[in-house]
Design an enzyme around this catalytic site. Structure first.
Site, short mmCIF file in Angstrom:
data_model
loop_
_atom_site.label_atom_id
_atom_site.label_comp_id
_atom_site.label_asym_id
_atom_site.label_seq_id
_atom_site.Cartn_x
_atom_site.Cartn_y
_atom_site.Cartn_z
N HIS A 35 0.80 -1.23 0.00
CA HIS A 35 0.00 0.00 0.00
C HIS A 35 0.82 1.27 0.00
O HIS A 35 0.26 2.36 0.13
CB HIS A 35 -0.92 0.04 1.23
CG HIS A 35 -1.99 -0.98 1.21
ND1 HIS A 35 -3.25 -0.75 0.72
CD2 HIS A 35 -1.98 -2.26 1.63
CE1 HIS A 35 -3.98 -1.83 0.84
NE2 HIS A 35 -3.23 -2.78 1.39
N LYS B 62 -8.36 13.84 4.59
CA LYS B 62 -7.45 12.69 4.60
C LYS B 62 -6.47 12.88 5.74
O LYS B 62 -6.42 13.95 6.34
CB LYS B 62 -6.71 12.58 3.25
CG LYS B 62 -6.09 13.91 2.80
CD LYS B 62 -5.47 13.83 1.42
CE LYS B 62 -6.47 13.91 0.27
NZ LYS B 62 -6.60 12.70 -0.49
N ARG B 63 -5.68 11.85 6.04
CA ARG B 63 -4.66 12.04 7.06
C ARG B 63 -3.74 13.19 6.69
O ARG B 63 -3.55 13.48 5.50
CB ARG B 63 -3.85 10.74 7.23
CG ARG B 63 -4.55 9.67 8.01
CD ARG B 63 -4.88 10.13 9.43
NE ARG B 63 -3.69 10.13 10.27
CZ ARG B 63 -3.35 9.16 11.09
NH1 ARG B 63 -4.13 8.10 11.24
NH2 ARG B 63 -2.25 9.22 11.81
N LYS C 222 0.82 14.65 1.11
CA LYS C 222 -0.55 14.91 0.65
C LYS C 222 -0.78 16.41 0.41
O LYS C 222 -1.76 16.81 -0.18
CB LYS C 222 -1.55 14.36 1.66
CG LYS C 222 -1.52 12.83 1.78
CD LYS C 222 -2.50 12.33 2.82
CE LYS C 222 -2.33 10.85 3.14
NZ LYS C 222 -3.00 9.97 2.16
N THR D 211 -8.54 6.79 -1.96
CA THR D 211 -9.90 6.25 -2.13
C THR D 211 -10.93 7.34 -1.88
O THR D 211 -12.06 7.26 -2.37
CB THR D 211 -10.16 5.05 -1.18
OG1 THR D 211 -9.62 5.37 0.11
CG2 THR D 211 -9.51 3.80 -1.70
N LYS E 239 -14.62 8.34 -3.61
CA LYS E 239 -15.86 8.60 -2.87
C LYS E 239 -16.46 9.94 -3.29
O LYS E 239 -17.67 10.07 -3.50
CB LYS E 239 -15.60 8.61 -1.36
CG LYS E 239 -15.28 7.23 -0.81
CD LYS E 239 -14.70 7.27 0.61
CE LYS E 239 -14.01 5.95 0.91
NZ LYS E 239 -13.02 6.03 1.97
#
Ligand code: 26V
Length: 809
Positions: free
Chosen positions: A357, A545-546, A551, A653, A657
């Site tokens: 992952h 998100k985290r 990110k 993901t 969504k």
């Protein structure tokens, strides 16, 4: 599917309330109703659960077991009602009785047994397995404390323990009689049996009891109930521990506590490996109990020789966390089933499959050799032998890779490399999006790919459209069904029929209305949580998100600061009002991530109250981002921010969504964004910035200088100087670390490099948003293609390509 009517349900509720709680409807609290309703649903589930287990046995089907340290399942009442076909009548019944279904559902605590994407993926997979009639079950840990609860105090993240089991959890059943003993530490003695085979005896081990708690996993209106089995660590009975009843050992509370700690809490770091012994204990605890369980069920149900295990069992290991499954299965096959090494190896490498992952080097797990040797002496011996044989095979059969042995060896430089162990011991290695798998094959795992080209394959992630569309966005679901019928619910790819209507103005308007209603609901929630009023006509721009540097929440907030500076300089600018919504937890020890949270909150506290800008800009940080909060935010998103440094986000993901709920992606060519782009085309997505090859090229060959951009771009310099000079902080030094990281560590995630293209992408998005028809056309196009990302599709691919399992008929 259940035949109950709303009236039946009301009667049942009344009865339950009396028999289980001793209250009448008129005096019942939301919590009473929650437990009563859960109990009714359980009454429906139990016989189906029993039937499913029996049918799998009768049909002798091959089973898949998903081993994962995390299952981020969130709340279950609403989804269990949905999957048992009771949701609508339950809502009706609750309303008739004077209760608000949302408040009743909110009584349930999130089962936050995961950090983020990896854990939520496991939960979506279980939903799809059951819904598609696949015999597939999850094995995990019943952490007493889930992921910490986040509070924002004076802009800072503060962590509170998540004691989610404080009140009874109605979905679990304790199965004490199915417990296993797990052994740690001690000494291993080797004996030769008369037939020449070896016997291993353990002495002075610390024994721990793994007690299973089962949670039913319901298929969507199909009578299937699979199992998520979570293990809890308890002291073994004194007889089994080989102790006297009143021995000090057994009564030692410290000792008992240290055992219970094994399933005590979920490690809150994602993508940052830290070699804590307790974490290793957790991993072996999960692996050993699950594999013992799998072998016992195999023997009991199939009555086949153990050599035929691969015909009936396949085990998917979710990241390297459960990769001790390789030596543990070997141990059981050799030491308990008395197979020789080669036979045991043949079986093991036909049963285990591994999913990777992440390619972030800081997340790669390696354990000190002595730690494994000390904690798991027999397991260590087996890993050592696996390593020996593997290195020999390279030396003799792959001479071209001899030089690479130190990079390939399972044990190297005093450490055990878990990804290498997983690759060597599995028959399948998969990445989670096309680009991610390509990077594994071409870079991170290149030499393994040379050795085992057939093991590598891609399985792009997916999400369950039942929870993430049908459940969280009933209004949108209804409009879709009015347009194209309800077949998409069972066959989500049929959402593609929406394309026929992507120019139908009347229908586009309906979609627009639904989005607006969802935005109003979120605006209310924001007001209630933060006291801030946001304009429900503004663009809802969402990044949830985290929190991680790669990110790039920092890029997002820099853009907000830029917009704010522009508005301050020119308050009459004609811009579409925008609301930037963030949700993110930082790992408690991740200093820079916490600074970024503080920065977002500080900017919010300035921007949201500045009268000069006339409410054109709002910044909202919603605390404690978790599954339930995601369910509130996602239906209301207009823009989905997916802006990771290219090559770093394995898949993502949340991107899927939000797309499924009609948001348009603004993102980089990374992870599954690329596959979204391929589907919707360049006109229905806003892509910007460096691509993965460019990023990797900079990393390899240099050539990027962040200071050049600071020196030449006034907008960038202004923002960084504001940070450095304490304009956004009460204390001058507050955000200096961010400033230094960018200018003195040369902006490792290319925030400055991608800044200008990011601005341009936002300008394009804002322009597109102004034209309602254009925008809604984009939005509906995204929904139409999103069926491709249903986890049903992903699970079908795992089932046919890797697991070779069949659906129950
Ligand atoms: C790593 C570690 C490192 C050791 C400490 C505890 C811990 C816990 C979790 C992890 C997992 C990091 C990998 C991960 O979550 N990857 C994410 O997986 C998603 C599902 O495949 C994917 O969509 C995201 O892009 C990827 O970052």
């Amino acid at each position: 599917m259940s035949q109950l009517t709303a009236n039946d349900l009301k009667e049942k509720l009344k009865k339950k309330l009396i028999t289980e709680k001793g209250v009448e409807v008129s005096t019942a609290s939301n919590k009473d109703i929650y437990y009563a309703l859960a109990s009714i649903v359980n009454d429906e589930i139990m016989p189906k659960w029993y039937e499913t287990i029996k049918r799998y046995q009768d049909k002798n089907l091959k089973q898949v077991y998903y081993l994962s340290m995390e299952f981020l399942i969130g709340r279950l009442l609403e989804s269990n009602l949905l999957n048992s076909g009771l949701l609508n009548i339950a809502k009706e019944a609750l309303e008739d009785l004077g209760f608000c279904s949302e408040l009743v559902f909110a009584e349930e605590r999130d089962a936050g047994l995961g950090n983020g994407g990896l854990g939520r993926l496991a939960a979506c997979f279980l939903d799809s397995l059951a819904s598609l009639y696949y015999p597939g079950h999850g094995f995990g840990i019943r952490y007493r404390y889930g992921l910490f609860e986040q509070r924002i105090i004076h802009g800072n993240q503060v962590e509170l323990p998540d004691y989610w089991l404080k009140e009874p959890y109605p979905w679990e059943t304790r199965k004490e009689e199915e417990a296993f003993v797990i052994q740690f530490h001690g000494k291993v003695h080797m004996f030769k049996r008369n037939d020449g085979s070896l016997e291993f005896k353990y002495e002075n081990t610390d024994k721990v009891l793994a007690v299973p708690y089962d949670i039913p996993v319901l298929g969507y209106q199909n009578e299937v109930v699979n199992t998520l089995r979570l293990w809890s660590a308890e002291p073994v009975a004194y007889q089994e521990a080989g102790q006297e009843e009143n021995s000090e050992f057994y009564h030692d509370l410290d000792h008992q506590h240290s055992i219970e700690q094994i399933s005590g809490f979920l490690y809150p770091d994602d993508s940052n490996y830290e070699g804590k012994e307790l974490r290793l204990k957790q991993q072996y605890f999960l692996v050993s109990s699950s594999i013992q369980n799998i072998i016992r069920s195999f023997k009991k149900n199939y009555r086949l020789p153990i050599s035929r295990l691969p015909e009936k069992v396949v085990i998917q290991i979710n990241d390297t966390h459960p990769s001790l499954a390789v030596p543990e299965l070997m141990r059981i096959l050799m030491d308990e089933e008395r197979l020789d090494w080669d036979t045991a190896w043949e079986i093991t490498t036909h049963v285990l499959a591994y999913t990777n992952h992440t390619t972030l080097s800081e997340a790669l797990e390696t354990w000190p050799e002595e730690m494994i040797q000390n904690l798991l002496p027999r397991i260590y011996m087996i890993i050592d032998e696996i390593n020996e044989r593997f290195c020999k095979s390279i030396w003799f059969d792959h001479k071209e890779l001899r030089d690479k042995i130190p990079d390939l060896a399972v044990i190297a430089c005093g450490r055990v490399h878990m990804a290498r162990l997983a690759i060597v011991g599995s028959f399948s290695v998969n990445g989670v999006a096309r680009i991610h798998t390509e990077i594994l094959k071409k870079q991170e795992m290149k030499d393994f790919y040379t050795l085992f080209p057939n093991k590598f394959n891609n399985k792009t992630n997916g999400i369950t459209h039942r929870r993430w569309l049908l459940q969280v966005n009933p209004k949108l679901s209804n409009v879709i069904s009015e347009a194209i019928g309800t077949q998409w619910i069972k066959r989500p790819k049929q959402l593609i029929s929406l394309l026929k209507y992507s120019n139908d103005k009347a229908l586009l308007e309906k979609f627009d209305q639904v989005k607006h209603e969802n935005k109003k609901i979120l605006a209310n929630y924001i007001h209630q949580q933060t006291g801030i009023l946001v304009d429900d006509q503004s663009i809802f721009d969402v990044q949830i998100k985290r929190l991680h540097e790669y990110k790039r929440q920092l890029l997002n907030i820099f853009h907000v600061i830029y917009l704010y500076n522009e508005l301050k300089a020119n308050p009459n600018q004609d811009v579409t009002p925008r609301t930037f919504i963030f949700g993110a937890k930082a790992a408690p020890s991740y200093h820079l991530a916490k600074e970024i949270i503080k920065l977002i909150n500080t900017v919010a506290s300035i921007v949201n109250y500045d009268k000069d800008i006339n409410g054109k800009l709002k910044v909202i940080f919603l605390e404690n981002y978790n599954v339930s909060l995601a369910e509130k935010i996602i239906p209301a998103a207009d823009i989905s921010e997916q802006i990771s440094t290219a090559s770093k986000e394995a898949s993502g993901t949340g991107n899927m969504k939000m797309m499924m709920n009609g948001a348009v992606t603004l993102g980089t060519m990374d992870g599954a964004n690329i596959e979204i782009y391929d589907l919707v085309g360049e006109n229905n997505i806003f892509i910007f910035g460096l691509n993965a090859d460019e990023v990797l090229d900079y990393y390899q060959n240099g050539g990027y200088n962040a200071r050049d951009i600071y020196n030449t771009d006034d907008r960038v310099r202004l923002i960084l100087d504001q940070l450095n000079q304490g304009e956004f902080g009460i204390h001058n030094i507050e955000f200096k670390d961010i400033f230094y990281n960018i200018l003195y560590h040369n902006d490792p995630y290319f925030v400055l490099k991608d800044f200008e293209p990011y601005l341009e992408a936002h300008e394009l998005a804002e322009r597109a948003y102004r034209n309602r028809t254009t925008w809604m056309n984009m939005s509906v196009t995204n929904i139409a293609y999103s069926g491709k990302f249903s986890s049903d599709q992903t699970i079908r691919e795992y089932a046919t390509d890797i697991w070779k399992i069949k659906q129950m008929d």
